[in-house]
Design a protein around this motif. Structure first.
Motif, PDB file in Angstrom:
ATOM      1  N   SER A  97       0.672  -1.361   0.063  1.00 54.84           N
ATOM      2  CA  SER A  97       0.032   0.060  -0.168  1.00 54.84           C
ATOM      3  C   SER A  97       1.079   1.269  -0.117  1.00 54.84           C
ATOM      4  O   SER A  97       0.310   2.299  -0.700  1.00 54.84           O
ATOM      5  CB  SER A  97      -0.971   0.036   1.185  1.00 54.84           C
ATOM      6  OG  SER A  97      -0.182  -0.075   2.455  1.00 54.84           O
ATOM      7  N   ARG A  98       2.065   1.009   0.726  1.00 56.96           N
ATOM      8  CA  ARG A  98       3.012   2.453   0.580  1.00 56.96           C
ATOM      9  C   ARG A  98       3.692   2.783  -0.688  1.00 56.96           C
ATOM     10  O   ARG A  98       3.579   3.841  -1.098  1.00 56.96           O
ATOM     11  CB  ARG A  98       4.090   2.106   1.813  1.00 56.96           C
ATOM     12  CG  ARG A  98       3.560   2.136   3.224  1.00 56.96           C
ATOM     13  CD  ARG A  98       4.677   2.309   4.330  1.00 56.96           C
ATOM     14  NE  ARG A  98       5.876   1.512   3.883  1.00 56.96           N
ATOM     15  CZ  ARG A  98       5.905   0.306   4.542  1.00 56.96           C
ATOM     16  NH1 ARG A  98       5.020  -0.293   5.209  1.00 56.96           N
ATOM     17  NH2 ARG A  98       7.111  -0.517   4.119  1.00 56.96           N
ATOM     18  N   ARG A  99       4.022   1.596  -1.275  1.00 58.19           N
ATOM     19  CA  ARG A  99       4.932   1.973  -2.483  1.00 58.19           C
ATOM     20  C   ARG A  99       4.230   1.936  -3.675  1.00 58.19           C
ATOM     21  O   ARG A  99       4.500   2.499  -4.688  1.00 58.19           O
ATOM     22  CB  ARG A  99       6.061   0.889  -2.567  1.00 58.19           C
ATOM     23  CG  ARG A  99       6.974   0.776  -1.333  1.00 58.19           C
ATOM     24  CD  ARG A  99       7.927   2.255  -1.315  1.00 58.19           C
ATOM     25  NE  ARG A  99       8.750   2.347  -0.262  1.00 58.19           N
ATOM     26  CZ  ARG A  99      10.066   1.770  -0.343  1.00 58.19           C
ATOM     27  NH1 ARG A  99      10.460   1.248  -1.382  1.00 58.19           N
ATOM     28  NH2 ARG A  99      10.507   2.128   0.873  1.00 58.19           N
ATOM     29  N   PHE A 100       2.998   1.276  -3.979  1.00 60.19           N
ATOM     30  CA  PHE A 100       2.239   1.019  -5.043  1.00 60.19           C
ATOM     31  C   PHE A 100       1.010   1.792  -5.178  1.00 60.19           C
ATOM     32  O   PHE A 100       0.413   1.566  -6.307  1.00 60.19           O
ATOM     33  CB  PHE A 100       2.175  -0.488  -5.399  1.00 60.19           C
ATOM     34  CG  PHE A 100       3.355  -1.453  -5.410  1.00 60.19           C
ATOM     35  CD1 PHE A 100       4.163  -1.370  -6.704  1.00 60.19           C
ATOM     36  CD2 PHE A 100       3.899  -2.023  -4.295  1.00 60.19           C
ATOM     37  CE1 PHE A 100       5.279  -2.097  -6.572  1.00 60.19           C
ATOM     38  CE2 PHE A 100       4.973  -3.106  -4.461  1.00 60.19           C
ATOM     39  CZ  PHE A 100       5.622  -2.513  -5.429  1.00 60.19           C
ATOM     40  N   PHE A 101       0.556   2.472  -4.227  1.00 59.94           N
ATOM     41  CA  PHE A 101      -0.857   2.934  -4.087  1.00 59.94           C
ATOM     42  C   PHE A 101      -0.465   4.491  -3.547  1.00 59.94           C
ATOM     43  O   PHE A 101       0.369   4.480  -2.826  1.00 59.94           O
ATOM     44  CB  PHE A 101      -1.832   2.280  -3.376  1.00 59.94           C
ATOM     45  CG  PHE A 101      -2.089   0.887  -4.224  1.00 59.94           C
ATOM     46  CD1 PHE A 101      -2.978   1.127  -5.230  1.00 59.94           C
ATOM     47  CD2 PHE A 101      -1.390  -0.186  -3.826  1.00 59.94           C
ATOM     48  CE1 PHE A 101      -3.205  -0.184  -5.867  1.00 59.94           C
ATOM     49  CE2 PHE A 101      -1.933  -1.268  -4.334  1.00 59.94           C
ATOM     50  CZ  PHE A 101      -2.956  -1.427  -5.433  1.00 59.94           C
TER      51      PHE A 101
END
Length: 212
Positions: A97-101
């Motif tokens: 969730s942190r890196r891809f969204f």
């Protein structure tokens, strides 16, 4: 009156790697697995081509159909195991969730335009722009499609539901080939990007430190 000296945080003393060892290991193992699967898959394809062309034998792996199948299945298990390992760590750690969204059409096309004009920054390799996010999410989906269609081709009788979802055995062959072709296209673009920003390759080999 003298001011107190500034304290140095633990994060400054011990910068965090944006490419931890587990990530680099998964990246290179999956790169090897995909290379073996694609080249052996081309040899398997040549045994019964879908289209009016065959791949040159010099760029295929396995030598003959039986040998290509053995290489293909061996790499398949590596790809599945490493991809599950990568996905589980990303989900459990919250990295997914942190890196891809978030991603959005507006953000994607903005970053794509900046990239095409050479204005996209790469100072922080730990932060993915929206083009990278979409590309990496696509790879996760493409690998899933490759595995599912591959299972239908390998054990069609044992996976009747998957076979029917893909429109039958023959349709699964086309799905598998298209998914493979998209993966090869991604790799080609990925290599071009690495050539344009060489430090990304170094970071994936030895890691890249960032202060958090």
């Amino acid at each position: 009156m003298p001011t107190a000296p500034e304290t140095t945080s633990a994060a400054t003393l011990h910068p965090k790697s944006s490419h931890p060892r587990w990530l680099r290991l998964a990246h290179w193992l999956n790169a090897l697995a995909v290379l073996v699967m694609v080249t052996s898959g081309w040899r398997i394809y040549n045994a019964s081509p879908l289209f009016g062309f065959s791949f040159p034998k010099s760029i295929t792996l396995g030598g003959w159909l039986g040998g290509a199948l053995q290489w293909h299945f061996a790499a398949m298990w590596m790809l599945v195991a490493v991809s599950l390992f990568y996905l589980i760590i990303n989900v459990v750690s919250g990295r997914l969730s942190r890196r891809f969204f978030p991603v959005s059409p507006k953000g994607f096309f903005h970053d794509l335009g900046s990239a095409l004009q050479g204005r996209l920054g790469h100072a922080d390799l730990g932060q993915y722009n929206q083009v990278q996010r979409v590309a990496y999410l696509f790879v996760m989906l493409d690998i899933t499609v490759l595995v599912i269609s591959g299972l239908v081709l390998w054990k069609s009788v044992q996976f009747p539901l998957l076979r029917e979802l893909l429109g039958g055995y023959d349709s699964a062959r086309y799905v598998h080939f298209i998914a493979m072709s998209l993966m090869v296209a991604f790799i080609a673009v990925h290599l071009v990007m690495v050539a344009l920003v060489p430090k990304t390759l170094l970071a994936m080999i030895i890691g890249h430190k960032e202060h958090v």
